[in-house]
Design an enzyme around this catalytic site. Structure first.
Site: not given
Length: 370
Positions: A173, A177, A250, A281, A301, A349, A351
């Protein structure tokens, strides 16, 4: 014998807080407990130097559901923050998600057709048939240049495994663009709650009994004797005492720094996509709320292997773990007085908008015809 509570909610994160709010609204007596010293789970914000620091990593609310958007807006006003992360590859800066800005910087192309042709050329040269792992899947989507610079290193750090050892579905996914839109999410609604996520959780749990620093498994017998029904949002394998083995995750390690400067990196999220940089990041939290404080707070992180006692963040949904989870799920479905919800209890997972939607579905199911 009448119990003290109708529901014991284990975990004060988004799922638990949403369920507790809705149950309380329906006249039920609810106790919420959490191992941590604060409510909010992983959306908890810690105020440092007047900045709302996302203690457990960047959380950007986004959804295409007007119902969910209206629901969270009853608890807080949201700003207009748009997630537009950038990638740093050995000092070279690229826009994410991959779009015409990325392609122009990488190849000098200026039209969508030129970008498509370049990707097609690299895909053809790679001679990949049906992708069998993440590396092949990524190259088939965006070509070798983008894979090598912007995917390979970041992904291998994130998962602690070579990209050739990771399943293809992880990256299927991947947003690509052929326009100049740097907005990472396609969702209609997006933003950060003004004043941080604590405002949402605090309002959800207003009037609800809450006990922090409380480990369910250390006080299980007493807690179960006080309640009619349990809502469990912790690790499902732990609930069943690892009967079928331990599920794998993880984890993450965060390093915070307070810097005596107004603006460290000019963006809330910068991904480091080379393999040599040990962190994935850097988050500069003040940019989530357009802060103007004189100082700034950054978080590096670091992905790490998970072991017992660490915070589990990302389920490793390979065949082995999925088979083990199915055994736990079958066992959970047979429990008459327990609701399992959230990412740890469902080994998935989520959102934030998905967690809230799942909690509201559980509420609807629980209170139908009541």
């Amino acid at each position: 014998m009448n119990k003290q509570y109708d529901y014991l909610v284990i975990g004060a994160g988004l799922f638990g807080a949403t369920f507790a709010f809705e149950a309380t609204k329906r006249g039920k007596k609810v106790l919420v407990i959490d191992r941590r010293k604060h409510t909010g789970g992983n959306v908890y914000c810690e105020n440092i130097e007047g900045i709302n620091v996302h203690k457990y990593g960047a959380h950007i609310f986004h959804t295409s559901s007007k119902e969910i958007w209206d629901y969270v807006n009853q608890f807080a006003d949201f700003n207009r923050y748009t997630n537009a992360p950038i990638a740093n590859y050995n000092g070279e800066i690229y826009n994410l998600p991959f779009n015409m800005n990325t392609f122009n910087k990488l190849w000098g192309v200026v039209t969508p057709k030129e970008a498509m042709d370049k990707i097609d050329e690299q895909r053809t040269n790679a001679k990949i048939g049906r992708p069998s792992n993440l590396e092949e899947q990524a190259i088939s989507l965006v070509g070798t240049d983008i894979y090598e610079k912007l995917i390979k290193g970041y992904t291998e750090k994130q998962w602690g495994r070579k990209a050739t050892e990771l399943p293809a579905f992880i990256i299927k996914r991947l947003p690509v663009r052929f326009n100049y839109d740097n907005n990472y999410f396609n969702d209609k609604y997006q933003g950060i709650p003004e004043g941080g996520y604590n405002k949402i959780i605090d309002k959800m749990l207003d009037g609800v009994d809450v006990k922090l620093n409380m480990d369910f498994f250390k006080h299980r017998e007493t807690l179960e004797s006080q309640t009619e029904k349990i809502v469990f949002t912790g690790m499902i394998d732990e609930y069943f005492n690892y009967k079928f083995g331990k599920l794998e995750y993880r984890s993450l390690r965060f390093e915070n720094e307070i810097l005596d400067e107004e603006n460290y990196q000019g963006n809330a999220v910068v991904n480091y996509t080379d393999r040599e940089t040990p962190y994935t990041r850097v988050i500069e939290h003040k940019h989530f709320e357009f802060g103007t404080q004189q100082k700034t707070v950054i978080t590096k992180e670091y992905p790490v292997e998970w072991s017992a006692g660490d915070e589990p963040y990302y389920p490793i949904n390979n065949d082995r773990n999925d088979q083990i989870y199915k055994l736990y799920k079958d066992l959970a479905d047979k429990q008459g007085n327990i609701i399992f919800g959230g990412r740890l209890a469902t080994y998935k997972y989520y959102d934030m908008h998905q967690v809230i939607a799942a909690a509201l579905t559980a509420v609807e199911k629980e209170f139908v015809n009541r």
